[in-house]
Design a protein around this motif. Structure first.
Motif, PDB file in Angstrom:
ATOM      1  N   GLY A 120       0.848  -1.193   0.067  1.00  0.00           N
ATOM      2  CA  GLY A 120       0.079  -0.019  -0.006  1.00  0.00           C
ATOM      3  C   GLY A 120       0.897   1.235   0.012  1.00  0.00           C
ATOM      4  O   GLY A 120       2.246   1.321   0.061  1.00  0.00           O
ATOM      5  N   ASN A 121       0.065   2.455  -0.134  1.00  0.00           N
ATOM      6  CA  ASN A 121       0.737   3.737  -0.235  1.00  0.00           C
ATOM      7  C   ASN A 121       1.048   4.345   1.333  1.00  0.00           C
ATOM      8  O   ASN A 121       0.689   5.185   1.545  1.00  0.00           O
ATOM      9  N   THR A 122       1.992   3.593   1.851  1.00  0.00           N
ATOM     10  CA  THR A 122       1.989   3.814   3.364  1.00  0.00           C
ATOM     11  C   THR A 122       3.627   3.966   3.520  1.00  0.00           C
ATOM     12  O   THR A 122       4.487   3.488   2.589  1.00  0.00           O
ATOM     13  N   ILE A 123       3.856   4.237   4.742  1.00  0.00           N
ATOM     14  CA  ILE A 123       5.387   4.130   5.145  1.00  0.00           C
ATOM     15  C   ILE A 123       5.974   2.759   5.457  1.00  0.00           C
ATOM     16  O   ILE A 123       5.363   2.140   6.339  1.00  0.00           O
ATOM     17  N   ARG A 124       6.690   2.122   4.503  1.00  0.00           N
ATOM     18  CA  ARG A 124       6.786   0.802   4.494  1.00  0.00           C
ATOM     19  C   ARG A 124       7.820   0.314   5.896  1.00  0.00           C
ATOM     20  O   ARG A 124       8.605   1.050   6.476  1.00  0.00           O
ATOM     21  N   ASN A 125       8.217  -0.863   5.902  1.00  0.00           N
ATOM     22  CA  ASN A 125       9.287  -1.421   6.728  1.00  0.00           C
ATOM     23  C   ASN A 125      10.506  -0.753   6.673  1.00  0.00           C
ATOM     24  O   ASN A 125      11.083  -0.696   5.956  1.00  0.00           O
ATOM     25  N   VAL A 126      10.934  -0.035   8.006  1.00  0.00           N
ATOM     26  CA  VAL A 126      12.102   0.583   7.926  1.00  0.00           C
ATOM     27  C   VAL A 126      13.033  -0.234   7.895  1.00  0.00           C
ATOM     28  O   VAL A 126      13.375  -1.170   8.880  1.00  0.00           O
ATOM     29  N   THR A 154       3.469   3.479  11.930  1.00  0.00           N
ATOM     30  CA  THR A 154       2.626   2.717  11.955  1.00  0.00           C
ATOM     31  C   THR A 154       1.298   3.365  12.195  1.00  0.00           C
ATOM     32  O   THR A 154       1.009   3.783  13.229  1.00  0.00           O
ATOM     33  N   ASP A 155       0.114   2.868  11.150  1.00  0.00           N
ATOM     34  CA  ASP A 155      -1.125   3.390  11.321  1.00  0.00           C
ATOM     35  C   ASP A 155      -0.950   5.154  11.796  1.00  0.00           C
ATOM     36  O   ASP A 155      -2.045   5.486  12.188  1.00  0.00           O
ATOM     37  N   GLN A 160      -1.733   7.424   5.480  1.00  0.00           N
ATOM     38  CA  GLN A 160      -2.081   5.965   5.271  1.00  0.00           C
ATOM     39  C   GLN A 160      -2.471   5.885   4.002  1.00  0.00           C
ATOM     40  O   GLN A 160      -2.627   4.888   3.203  1.00  0.00           O
ATOM     41  N   PHE A 161      -2.640   7.152   3.133  1.00  0.00           N
ATOM     42  CA  PHE A 161      -2.780   7.385   1.776  1.00  0.00           C
ATOM     43  C   PHE A 161      -2.118   8.293   1.201  1.00  0.00           C
ATOM     44  O   PHE A 161      -2.418   9.240   0.507  1.00  0.00           O
ATOM     45  N   LEU A 162      -0.866   7.912   1.192  1.00  0.00           N
ATOM     46  CA  LEU A 162       0.259   8.900   0.496  1.00  0.00           C
ATOM     47  C   LEU A 162       0.205   8.759  -0.981  1.00  0.00           C
ATOM     48  O   LEU A 162      -0.495   7.627  -1.432  1.00  0.00           O
ATOM     49  N   PRO A 163       0.836   9.845  -1.996  1.00  0.00           N
ATOM     50  CA  PRO A 163       0.558   9.428  -3.255  1.00  0.00           C
ATOM     51  C   PRO A 163       1.168   7.965  -3.691  1.00  0.00           C
ATOM     52  O   PRO A 163       0.626   7.312  -4.642  1.00  0.00           O
ATOM     53  N   ARG A 164       2.093   7.448  -2.929  1.00  0.00           N
ATOM     54  CA  ARG A 164       2.734   6.305  -3.338  1.00  0.00           C
ATOM     55  C   ARG A 164       3.294   5.660  -2.219  1.00  0.00           C
ATOM     56  O   ARG A 164       3.501   6.357  -1.206  1.00  0.00           O
ATOM     57  N   LYS A 165       3.965   4.340  -2.259  1.00  0.00           N
ATOM     58  CA  LYS A 165       4.578   3.860  -1.114  1.00  0.00           C
ATOM     59  C   LYS A 165       5.917   4.668  -0.720  1.00  0.00           C
ATOM     60  O   LYS A 165       6.320   5.453  -1.599  1.00  0.00           O
ATOM     61  N   PHE A 166       6.391   4.637   0.487  1.00  0.00           N
ATOM     62  CA  PHE A 166       7.449   5.259   0.901  1.00  0.00           C
ATOM     63  C   PHE A 166       8.359   4.682   1.946  1.00  0.00           C
ATOM     64  O   PHE A 166       7.994   3.902   2.948  1.00  0.00           O
ATOM     65  N   LYS A 167       9.635   4.499   1.421  1.00  0.00           N
ATOM     66  CA  LYS A 167      10.749   3.798   1.945  1.00  0.00           C
ATOM     67  C   LYS A 167      11.712   4.406   2.683  1.00  0.00           C
ATOM     68  O   LYS A 167      12.156   5.419   2.070  1.00  0.00           O
ATOM     69  N   VAL A 168      11.809   3.957   4.000  1.00  0.00           N
ATOM     70  CA  VAL A 168      12.959   4.841   4.511  1.00  0.00           C
ATOM     71  C   VAL A 168      14.053   3.600   5.058  1.00  0.00           C
ATOM     72  O   VAL A 168      13.841   2.619   5.510  1.00  0.00           O
ATOM     73  N   ALA A 169      15.254   4.055   4.989  1.00  0.00           N
ATOM     74  CA  ALA A 169      16.487   3.377   5.477  1.00  0.00           C
ATOM     75  C   ALA A 169      17.453   4.216   6.396  1.00  0.00           C
ATOM     76  O   ALA A 169      17.476   5.359   5.997  1.00  0.00           O
ATOM     77  N   VAL A 170      17.975   3.510   7.286  1.00  0.00           N
ATOM     78  CA  VAL A 170      18.939   4.334   8.228  1.00  0.00           C
ATOM     79  C   VAL A 170      20.223   3.431   8.217  1.00  0.00           C
ATOM     80  O   VAL A 170      20.238   2.401   8.374  1.00  0.00           O
ATOM     81  N   THR A 171      21.409   4.271   8.170  1.00  0.00           N
ATOM     82  CA  THR A 171      22.850   3.735   8.520  1.00  0.00           C
ATOM     83  C   THR A 171      23.278   4.541   9.500  1.00  0.00           C
ATOM     84  O   THR A 171      23.130   5.768   9.691  1.00  0.00           O
ATOM     85  N   GLY A 172      23.998   3.760  10.576  1.00  0.00           N
ATOM     86  CA  GLY A 172      24.753   4.361  11.625  1.00  0.00           C
ATOM     87  C   GLY A 172      26.150   4.358  11.399  1.00  0.00           C
ATOM     88  O   GLY A 172      27.112   4.925  12.103  1.00  0.00           O
ATOM     89  N   ALA A 173      26.523   3.928   9.888  1.00  0.00           N
ATOM     90  CA  ALA A 173      28.119   3.867   9.786  1.00  0.00           C
ATOM     91  C   ALA A 173      28.280   4.633   8.479  1.00  0.00           C
ATOM     92  O   ALA A 173      27.345   4.836   7.440  1.00  0.00           O
ATOM     93  N   PRO A 174      29.625   5.101   8.258  1.00  0.00           N
ATOM     94  CA  PRO A 174      29.862   5.979   7.078  1.00  0.00           C
ATOM     95  C   PRO A 174      30.002   5.047   5.739  1.00  0.00           C
ATOM     96  O   PRO A 174      29.614   5.298   4.889  1.00  0.00           O
ATOM     97  N   ASN A 175      30.140   3.707   6.260  1.00  0.00           N
ATOM     98  CA  ASN A 175      30.020   2.663   5.184  1.00  0.00           C
ATOM     99  C   ASN A 175      28.610   2.282   5.074  1.00  0.00           C
ATOM    100  O   ASN A 175      28.185   1.486   5.881  1.00  0.00           O
TER     101      ASN A 175
END
Ligand code: SF4
Lengths: 555, 102
Positions: A120-126, A154-155, A160-175
């Motif tokens: 769905g057009n939500t914020i997906r699994n981080v 979550t919720d 809940q109805f973004l224009p499209r799906k939305f994916k977030v990723a996080v890194t804690g390291a410079p690599n």
């Protein structure tokens, strides 16, 4: 690791009960498919080529042994005895029956897992660096903030109805091991004057229009992060195009609006929203952080490791290829390859899941990770246990020493399972791995990332493969297009298309020509494929791929 | 010039199992493409698709797929339909094993 609160458990139980009733109403005919489809997708249930598919979130790829065992149980009881780990650190079950899905979701809830917002057009699994909390190069563990974002998104009623799906990723390291530059929002933890903050990238993404994320903010202090993120998503929610599915992702919004204008709008939004947070998020974060305290490290000698390493060449090869440096003295990070030569990338049998769960519980502080490269990680392993872990993995067919090598291929399910596919990916990955295993060239070739997608949606990350392969349908025949020079790290680069595609029988020989060209062209065995490519450009590789054309040009 | 009609079968996924099914001449849903009704006439094809759409309690997403007459019955034209008719290529799962038990 994070434990669900009573609130979380009650929320999940209620959602599952709702879905159970919805499934029953679909089966008894009270709901049409049009009515039911959005409901099942909200619960991670897709209808694929041959069966339903249940996609289960593994937040920031972190699991404990009880969760892994439950996945094994689900695979055996309601599926065909295996699961498929994906590039989004999820697991997919390929064969559930509709009437069984509510039971599967209840079984997941028992171990605090679910399939919510895996569609769905939500914020997906981080997603996050799979070495989080263990890597030697880490500034800070990205998982507490990933968990905070998970709870916030979550919720989230506004999103809940973004224009499209939305994916977030996080890194804690410079690599960057989390491909943050290919996400709608990529967060990189940075330190400035002794303070921890976040570099925020926006508008990255692969798919039809691949783009590398742009820096929206160089440094957002921790206490501003959540209101800042909310401001970004709010701006996107208003600006994002709902008229055209192919232009709806934030990468297009950023491209059309301009990063500076987006930054201004986010700034205005932030000024309004910041006050509403009033520090609640920071109190939540410090509560969450307590769940991610480092394990109680032991201090044992490493003699058993040293002796085995000295006398057992197979063990040595495994350690040299699959084991990474841990931040703690006497510890190591073990990558368990789900890419045995000729196997389906990312698949693990229930039995293999149990073996990994047992090893994590017995020797490695009960932690497992799923990497976006479709492997499993034991992040906290005392070095002295490595020989025993290796032996157990070997018995389970899990000791393939190929992490980062040519057979450690990312492949999406492609047309063997996926309803959107235009060609198969899995058999191509299997053939490449088997071929180079037969040639005994893998170690000599060294680090080389091949990534395969079965359609333009690019779930297999082909744009950021050193060699990317995209399966297409050309006039009713499978056809494979090669891109070169892609890179998913902190130096993220979109690969360049090499030329016309190859048929299914010609793609493996084409890859072989490419690799032989690299072996001939490299300065010395230390120069990797990507380095050689960057030094020489695409021309000599093109000549290897298309020898007939190269000859004609020379004539 | 309008394009000549090419033969079709009506196919969908079963509601409960999700697997690929085909509409037969006598209005059953079969798991085997070879047992499907091969439709040679465009108007009849549209009617049969409507028939299928009237059975939402049994199947999901019915559509018309190209097929040709083979020695054992209808055979797929596009490779996507070949995979749908046989199952995945990496494991002996789906129709390729189930068909043995029919
Ligand atoms: S890239 Fe295409 S074929 Fe592969 S999983 Fe994604 S949507 Fe399916």
């Amino acid at each position: 690791m994070y434990r669900y609160t009573d609130f979380d458990a009650a929320f999940l139980a209620e959602r599952n009960a709702q879905f159970r009733a919805q499934v029953a109403r679909r089966i008894d005919g009270s709901l049409t498919e049009e009515e039911f489809k959005p409901l099942r997708l909200m619960n991670g249930l897709y209808l694929q080529l041959h069966a339903y598919m249940l996609r289960v979130a593994i937040p920031y790829g972190t699991l404990n042994s009880a969760q892994m065992r439950q996945l094994a149980m689900i695979a055996e009881r309601w599926d065909k005895g295996y699961g498929h780990f994906t590039t989004r650190q999820n697991i997919q079950f390929n064969w559930p029956k509709l009437a069984d899905v509510p039971d599967m979701l209840d079984a997941l809830a028992e171990v605090g897992m679910h399939a919510i917002q895996t569609s769905g057009n939500t914020i997906r699994n981080v997603t996050a660096d799979h070495f989080a909390g263990a890597a030697a190069d880490e500034i800070a563990d990205p998982r507490p903030v990933a968990e905070l974002i998970r709870q916030w998104s979550t919720d989230h009623p506004e999103f809940q109805f973004l224009p499209r799906k939305f994916k977030v990723a996080v890194t804690g390291a410079p690599n960057d091991r989390a491909v943050t530059a290919a996400h709608d929002i990529g967060l990189r933890i940075v330190a400035r004057d002794g303070q921890i903050g976040y570099r925020v990238l926006v508008g990255g993404g692969l798919g039809r229009t691949p783009m590398i994320g742009k820096v929206l903010a160089d440094f957002v202090p921790g206490e501003d992060l959540l209101p800042y993120l909310e401001s970004v998503v709010a701006v996107y929610n208003l600006l994002g195009r709902r008229d055209n599915k192919y232009k709806a992702r934030i990468k297009i919004t950023v491209h059309e609006t301009g990063i500076d204008e987006i930054r201004n709008m986010v700034g205005d939004e932030f000024a309004m929203r910041k006050a509403a947070f009033a520090g609640i998020d920071q109190r939540m974060l410090s509560e969450i952080e307590s769940h991610f305290a480092p394990p109680a490290y032991e201090t044992g000698g490493t003699e058993s490791f040293d002796i085995t390493y000295a006398i057992n060449p197979a063990f040595r090869a495994f350690v040299d290829t699959n084991v990474d440096k841990h931040r703690q003295e006497g510890y190591a990070i073990v990558s368990v390859s789900l890419k045995a030569h000729g196997a389906t990338p990312g698949d693990a049998t229930a039995e293999q899941m149990r073996v990994m769960a047992d090893l994590a519980e017995t020797y490695a502080h009960d932690e497992l990770r799923i990497s976006h490269e479709q492997n499993v990680i034991l992040p906290h392993v005392p070095r002295r246990h490595l020989p025993r872990i290796y032996a157990a993995l070997r018995r389970a067919g899990l000791a393939t020493a190929n992490i980062g090598l040519i057979s450690d291929i990312i492949a999406c399910p492609g047309m063997d399972y996926c309803a959107l596919a235009t060609a198969r990916s899995i058999p191509i990955a299997q053939e490449i791995a088997t071929r180079f295993e037969a040639l005994k060239l893998e170690q000599d070739i060294g680090p080389l990332k091949i990534k395969i997608s079965g359609c333009i949606n690019a779930c297999g990350h082909h744009h950021v493969g050193h060699i990317g392969i995209l399966g297409l349908d050309r006039a009713g025949v499978e056809n494979y297009q090669i891109t070169l020079g892609g890179d998913g790290t902190e130096e993220a680069t979109i690969g360049e298309r090499a030329g016309p595609g190859f048929g299914a029988e010609d793609i493996v020989p084409a890859i072989e020509r490419l690799v032989h060209a690299y072996l001939d062209l490299r300065d010395d065995p230390e120069e990797t494929f990507l380095q050689t490519y960057r030094r020489l450009g695409i021309a000599p590789f093109k000549a290897a791929l298309y020898p007939a054309e190269a000859k004609a040009d020379a004539a | 010039m309008p394009r000549a009609f090419t033969p079709k079968v009506v196919t969908a996924n079963a509601l409960l199992e999700g697997d690929v099914v085909y509409l037969t001449e006598d209005d059953r849903w079969t798991r085997q493409l070879t047992e499907a009704e091969l439709i040679e006439d465009e108007a009849h094809a549209q009617l049969r698709l409507l028939d299928a759409e009237m059975r939402p309690g049994q199947v999901v997403g019915p559509y018309l797929a190209d097929a040709v007459a083979g020695p054992d019955g209808p055979a797929p034209v596009h490779f996507r339909e070949t995979f749908r008719a046989t199952g995945p290529s990496n494991y002996a799962h789906g129709k390729q094993v189930e068909s043995k038990n029919v």
